[in-house]
Structures are given as C-alpha cells and as structure tokens.
Motif scaffolding. Structure first.
Motif, PDB file in Angstrom:
ATOM      1  N   THR A 148      33.861  -4.962  -2.156  1.00 38.12           N
ATOM      2  CA  THR A 148      34.317  -4.032  -3.186  1.00 38.12           C
ATOM      3  C   THR A 148      33.889  -4.473  -4.575  1.00 38.12           C
ATOM      4  OG1 THR A 148      36.428  -5.223  -3.306  1.00 38.12           O
ATOM      5  CG2 THR A 148      36.315  -3.327  -1.814  1.00 38.12           C
ATOM      6  N   ALA A 149      33.267  -5.654  -4.668  1.00 31.16           N
ATOM      7  CA  ALA A 149      32.818  -6.199  -5.957  1.00 31.16           C
ATOM      8  C   ALA A 149      31.736  -7.232  -5.672  1.00 31.16           C
ATOM      9  CB  ALA A 149      33.991  -6.833  -6.700  1.00 31.16           C
ATOM     10  N   PRO A 150      30.915  -7.559  -6.665  1.00 31.75           N
ATOM     11  CA  PRO A 150      29.863  -8.574  -6.467  1.00 31.75           C
ATOM     12  C   PRO A 150      30.436  -9.993  -6.525  1.00 31.75           C
ATOM     13  CG  PRO A 150      29.756  -7.719  -8.704  1.00 31.75           C
ATOM     14  CD  PRO A 150      30.816  -6.918  -8.004  1.00 31.75           C
ATOM     15  N   ALA A 151      31.216 -10.343  -5.531  1.00 29.99           N
ATOM     16  CA  ALA A 151      31.922 -11.624  -5.533  1.00 29.99           C
ATOM     17  C   ALA A 151      30.957 -12.776  -5.302  1.00 29.99           C
ATOM     18  CB  ALA A 151      33.000 -11.622  -4.452  1.00 29.99           C
ATOM     19  N   THR A 152      31.120 -13.828  -6.068  1.00 34.35           N
ATOM     20  CA  THR A 152      30.290 -15.024  -5.918  1.00 34.35           C
ATOM     21  C   THR A 152      31.014 -16.127  -5.158  1.00 34.35           C
ATOM     22  OG1 THR A 152      31.060 -15.866  -8.061  1.00 34.35           O
ATOM     23  CG2 THR A 152      29.023 -14.544  -8.042  1.00 34.35           C
ATOM     24  N   GLY A 153      32.278 -15.918  -4.832  1.00 34.67           N
ATOM     25  CA  GLY A 153      33.064 -16.952  -4.170  1.00 34.67           C
ATOM     26  C   GLY A 153      33.090 -16.858  -2.661  1.00 34.67           C
ATOM     27  N   TYR A 154      32.430 -15.846  -2.083  1.00 32.50           N
ATOM     28  CA  TYR A 154      32.433 -15.647  -0.638  1.00 32.50           C
ATOM     29  C   TYR A 154      31.029 -15.776  -0.075  1.00 32.50           C
ATOM     30  CZ  TYR A 154      36.879 -13.306  -1.770  1.00 32.50           C
ATOM     31  OH  TYR A 154      38.132 -12.999  -2.238  1.00 32.50           O
ATOM     32  N   GLY A 155      30.926 -16.178   1.204  1.00 34.10           N
ATOM     33  CA  GLY A 155      29.675 -16.069   1.923  1.00 34.10           C
ATOM     34  C   GLY A 155      29.481 -14.636   2.388  1.00 34.10           C
ATOM     35  N   GLY A 174      21.273 -12.344   9.469  1.00 29.90           N
ATOM     36  CA  GLY A 174      21.323 -13.632   8.777  1.00 29.90           C
ATOM     37  C   GLY A 174      22.610 -13.799   8.007  1.00 29.90           C
ATOM     38  N   PHE A 175      22.758 -14.968   7.431  1.00 31.52           N
ATOM     39  CA  PHE A 175      23.923 -15.294   6.620  1.00 31.52           C
ATOM     40  C   PHE A 175      23.460 -15.778   5.259  1.00 31.52           C
ATOM     41  CE2 PHE A 175      25.243 -15.827  11.004  1.00 31.52           C
ATOM     42  CZ  PHE A 175      26.506 -15.267  11.041  1.00 31.52           C
ATOM     43  N   GLU A 176      24.256 -15.511   4.242  1.00 34.45           N
ATOM     44  CA  GLU A 176      23.976 -15.979   2.893  1.00 34.45           C
ATOM     45  C   GLU A 176      25.180 -16.762   2.392  1.00 34.45           C
ATOM     46  OE1 GLU A 176      21.155 -15.647   1.410  1.00 34.45           O
ATOM     47  OE2 GLU A 176      20.170 -14.157   2.700  1.00 34.45           O
ATOM     48  N   GLU A 177      24.926 -17.939   1.852  1.00 35.32           N
ATOM     49  CA  GLU A 177      26.008 -18.721   1.264  1.00 35.32           C
ATOM     50  C   GLU A 177      26.468 -18.061  -0.044  1.00 35.32           C
ATOM     51  OE1 GLU A 177      27.588 -21.229   2.748  1.00 35.32           O
ATOM     52  OE2 GLU A 177      26.299 -20.765   4.453  1.00 35.32           O
ATOM     53  N   LYS A 178      27.473 -18.635  -0.686  1.00 27.13           N
ATOM     54  CA  LYS A 178      28.008 -18.064  -1.918  1.00 27.13           C
ATOM     55  C   LYS A 178      26.875 -17.850  -2.918  1.00 27.13           C
ATOM     56  CE  LYS A 178      32.428 -20.383  -1.187  1.00 27.13           C
ATOM     57  NZ  LYS A 178      33.393 -21.418  -1.676  1.00 27.13           N
ATOM     58  N   PRO A 179      26.633 -16.602  -3.325  1.00 32.90           N
ATOM     59  CA  PRO A 179      25.473 -16.301  -4.175  1.00 32.90           C
ATOM     60  C   PRO A 179      25.788 -16.471  -5.659  1.00 32.90           C
ATOM     61  CG  PRO A 179      26.587 -14.276  -3.600  1.00 32.90           C
ATOM     62  CD  PRO A 179      27.363 -15.389  -2.927  1.00 32.90           C
ATOM     63  N   ASP A 180      24.724 -16.470  -6.474  1.00 30.55           N
ATOM     64  CA  ASP A 180      24.937 -16.374  -7.915  1.00 30.55           C
ATOM     65  C   ASP A 180      25.249 -14.919  -8.262  1.00 30.55           C
ATOM     66  OD1 ASP A 180      22.472 -14.954  -7.988  1.00 30.55           O
ATOM     67  OD2 ASP A 180      21.355 -16.792  -8.394  1.00 30.55           O
ATOM     68  N   ASN A 196      31.913 -12.425   4.450  1.00 30.14           N
ATOM     69  CA  ASN A 196      32.194 -13.159   5.682  1.00 30.14           C
ATOM     70  C   ASN A 196      33.539 -13.868   5.539  1.00 30.14           C
ATOM     71  OD1 ASN A 196      32.261 -14.725   7.955  1.00 30.14           O
ATOM     72  ND2 ASN A 196      30.399 -15.873   7.520  1.00 30.14           N
ATOM     73  N   PRO A 197      34.611 -13.298   6.095  1.00 32.12           N
ATOM     74  CA  PRO A 197      35.931 -13.912   5.954  1.00 32.12           C
ATOM     75  C   PRO A 197      36.202 -15.011   6.983  1.00 32.12           C
ATOM     76  CG  PRO A 197      36.137 -11.865   7.143  1.00 32.12           C
ATOM     77  CD  PRO A 197      34.666 -12.009   6.804  1.00 32.12           C
ATOM     78  N   GLY A 198      35.207 -15.305   7.836  1.00 31.38           N
ATOM     79  CA  GLY A 198      35.367 -16.371   8.815  1.00 31.38           C
ATOM     80  C   GLY A 198      36.151 -15.980  10.050  1.00 31.38           C
ATOM     81  N   MET A 199      36.361 -14.687  10.278  1.00 36.86           N
ATOM     82  CA  MET A 199      37.040 -14.228  11.484  1.00 36.86           C
ATOM     83  C   MET A 199      35.999 -13.895  12.550  1.00 36.86           C
ATOM     84  SD  MET A 199      39.928 -11.686   9.953  1.00 36.86           S
ATOM     85  CE  MET A 199      38.699 -10.478   9.478  1.00 36.86           C
ATOM     86  N   TRP A 270      41.123  -7.191   2.398  1.00 37.01           N
ATOM     87  CA  TRP A 270      41.185  -8.633   2.664  1.00 37.01           C
ATOM     88  C   TRP A 270      41.125  -9.446   1.380  1.00 37.01           C
ATOM     89  CZ3 TRP A 270      36.881 -11.976   1.720  1.00 37.01           C
ATOM     90  CH2 TRP A 270      37.090 -13.303   2.127  1.00 37.01           C
ATOM     91  N   SER A 271      41.861 -10.554   1.378  1.00 40.76           N
ATOM     92  CA  SER A 271      41.744 -11.565   0.331  1.00 40.76           C
ATOM     93  C   SER A 271      41.941 -12.927   0.975  1.00 40.76           C
ATOM     94  CB  SER A 271      42.792 -11.364  -0.765  1.00 40.76           C
ATOM     95  OG  SER A 271      42.792 -12.473  -1.670  1.00 40.76           O
ATOM     96  N   ASP A 272      41.174 -13.915   0.528  1.00 41.81           N
ATOM     97  CA  ASP A 272      41.404 -15.269   1.037  1.00 41.81           C
ATOM     98  C   ASP A 272      42.531 -15.960   0.275  1.00 41.81           C
ATOM     99  OD1 ASP A 272      40.212 -15.847  -1.398  1.00 41.81           O
ATOM    100  OD2 ASP A 272      38.877 -17.385  -0.578  1.00 41.81           O
ATOM    101  N   VAL A 273      43.115 -15.267  -0.713  1.00 43.15           N
ATOM    102  CA  VAL A 273      44.221 -15.801  -1.515  1.00 43.15           C
ATOM    103  C   VAL A 273      43.882 -17.239  -1.936  1.00 43.15           C
ATOM    104  CG1 VAL A 273      46.725 -15.800  -1.742  1.00 43.15           C
ATOM    105  CG2 VAL A 273      45.695 -14.509   0.099  1.00 43.15           C
ATOM    106  N   GLY A 274      42.652 -17.414  -2.425  1.00 41.58           N
ATOM    107  CA  GLY A 274      42.154 -18.750  -2.679  1.00 41.58           C
ATOM    108  C   GLY A 274      42.413 -19.284  -4.071  1.00 41.58           C
TER     109      GLY A 274
END
Length: 357
Positions: A148-155, A174-180, A196-199, A270-274
C-alpha cells in the motif's frame, strides 16, 4: 477446519525497536500493541477457526515458555517448544516442521510469526486456505501482501506467471531484500512486487527436504535430535545438536535458493508492528489524530502516540511525538525518528542500564 492443516508460530526476538516496553524479559509478542489482547494471543486466535489448538506449535525462547503457556492455555503445553539459545529462523522453523512431520509427514504446515497483526482476519484465513491448496502442487507457498506504500523496511516477493485456475496465485520469480526508496517506489508502480511478511505453507516433509537440500548441516542436526523428541533427553539433545551452528534466516537459507515456489497474494491489513511509528499508524484515525493507550489527557496535542502504563500521562502543545511510559523509564522521541530506537537501546546498554533492557 481445514483437514490436515497444522500451524507453527515462531516467537523469538526482543523487539528492540519497541523499547522500553518490549524487553528481553518480556518481548513484544506478550504486549497488547494493537487491540486489547497481546499480539501472540491475537495471532493464534486468528487461525483457530481453521486449525484446531491440538495442531498448533510455538517455537520460542526457553525463558518465555511459561508465559507462552499462560497466554495460550488451549495449546498443549508439550507443543510450546523452548529453544535453549537463539537458533535463527531456519533452525526454528525446521524444529517446528520436525515435530509436525513426526506426527504426519503429509500434513500441510502453516508457518507464521507470533508478533504480527492483521486487521482483516477473514481475508487472512481465506489466503491461508488458498495457500494450503496451492502448497499441494508447488514446492511451497510464501504468502504475499499487496503493498500500500513504497515501504523500505520490508522484503519483497517478485511474482512470475499466474497459476492456472488459482486466483491471486503466481509462481515466484525472485525475492528482493529491503530496498532503497527509489527501488521501493518502482516496485509499487510495477505491480508484480509484493511485501514478504514471512508467512508460508508447506507439505511438512517437503519443507524438511528443502532444508536438507539447501542447508544440510541444519538438516543433519535436526535428524540427530529427532529420536529424542518427547523424551527426558530432548533439551540436552537439542543443545548438543544445535551448538555451534550458524543462525541463518530461512529466507536466505531456503526461500531464495529453492525453485518451484509460489505465492498467494492477499491484502489483510498486515503490519509487522515493528516500530512505534507502526503502532501509531494502527491506532490513529487520521493524519493529525493521536493514538493513546492507558490514562492519557491530551490538550492541543496532534499526531502523537502516547502509551501510559501505571500512571496518567498529560500532554500539552506537542505534536508528532512518541511518548512511552514503561513505569521504570520514559521514552520521548520524535515520531519520524522511531526507526533509530535500536541506537538508543545500544546507548542504554553502554551507559550501564542493562536492567532496563
């Protein structure tokens, strides 16, 4: 209930970005950060409509077993598994899969985290059941969340071709790590990248086979442990089997190396409440609204998260702050600095206040 579906929840980590409430002695899964019940309690209740409590396992730190048993009285206490020391997510997930496979190698296994949040439980369960159907055909399924947003904190998961006859399901390209920030904006515009919430959902024995194929040392350790499960030697055998092994996360150990994986896409809020900023976003009802918990009196206060514990908190003429009263210490921070809390946590340790960590 879905026939043959089991669930393993991973409940590790100290949640340092939610300090001073989340601590090594009582990490974030035991706190009510989004709703009236703890994140762990909400997480497990969310799946009980489709997975019976007798088929739920939790892998957590040994020091948290007793509190986890209290939080989840319907889950058999023998299925709350205590790590003798932090294992990393690949071994922790493998340990859960080992327990499930011992009971039924062909069981479908849902793996999730005990400290995330979903606003729409019905949509979460729909996606879980859809993923379980696809998991019979694919090597495994990683649930994707529509960004829902260009989040940089998620894979991110990069989706490939749509799976025939499976709405919202795709092969994983493929997978992408936390982007800029620039890459995150490009991912959002592209439309084929999902958080990718890891589920994930697997045939339990197939997950162990993937660990054997891609992380053989971890698999060997699990096999050495297997004869001792449920015996008086289980803890000792766990220490012997896992001592000295790396703590590689399952994402890099298995997910990014495996072929034939699929994703089922969902948008369950979803939120990782991080971070405290994430907690604010879950509780505020508008861009200048406040999110409060406990006894809070706010005057001319905008955009603040205020968490009161055992005493009232009064605010006047402030905006965009995080204020967390943990009883024995107080955090005051700008909300846009919430991502830096690990630095403050480290400073508290360096200042000799490990008693607050």
């Amino acid at each position: 209930m879905s026939e043959g579906l089991r669930a393993v929840f991973i409940a590790g980590g100290a949640g340092t970005r939610l300090w001073p409430l989340s601590r090594e002695s009582r990490p974030k899964q035991f706190h009510a950060l989004a709703g009236r019940e703890s994140l762990m309690r909400q997480t497990v209740e969310r799946v009980l409509a489709v997975v019976p409590a007798r088929d739920v396992w939790v892998v957590t730190g040994e020091r948290y077993v007793a509190e986890t048993v209290r939080e989840l009285p319907e889950v058999p206490a023998a299925q709350i598994i205590g790590e003798p020391f932090p294992l990393g997510t690949n071994l922790a997930v493998g340990l859960g899969a080992l327990h499930v496979t011992r009971r039924d190698p062909d069981a479908l296994l849902f793996v999730g985290w005990a400290d995330s949040y979903f606003a729409d439980g019905d949509e979460f369960r729909r996606a879980l059941l859809a993923a379980a159907e696809v998991a019979r055909e694919a090597e495994g399924v990683i649930v994707g969340v529509r960004p829902t947003a260009p989040a940089t904190g998620y894979g991110y998961i990069r989706a490939g071709a749509a799976l025939e006859g499976r709405e919202g399901a795709f092969s994983i390209a493929g997978f992408e790590e936390k982007p800029d920030a620039e890459s995150a904006r490009a991912f959002l515009a592209d439309g084929s990248y999902f958080w990718n919430p890891g589920m994930s959902v697997w045939v339990a024995s197939r997950l162990l086979e993937l660990i054997r194929r891609h992380k053989p040392a971890h698999h060997d350790a699990l096999m050495r442990l297997e004869p001792h499960l449920g015996t008086g030697r289980e803890r000792e055998a766990m220490e012997e089997a896992f001592r000295g092994l790396d703590r590689e996360p399952i994402d890099t150990a298995v997910f990014e190396k495996a072929s034939g994986l699929a994703t089922v896409v969902t948008d369950p809020g979803w939120s990782d409440v991080g971070t405290w900023a994430a907690v604010y976003e879950l509780g505020a009802e508008g861009p200048e609204a406040n999110a409060t918990r406990g006894e809070v009196v706010a005057l001319d206060t905008k955009g603040c998260l205020v968490h009161a514990s055992d005493r009232p908190v009064f605010t006047l003429g402030v905006s965009d702050l995080v204020i967390v009263d943990a009883g024995d210490c107080l955090l005051v921070a700008r909300r846009d600095q919430a991502e830096r809390l690990k630095e403050l946590h480290a400073l508290a340790r360096a200042s000799g206040r490990s008693d607050l960590l």
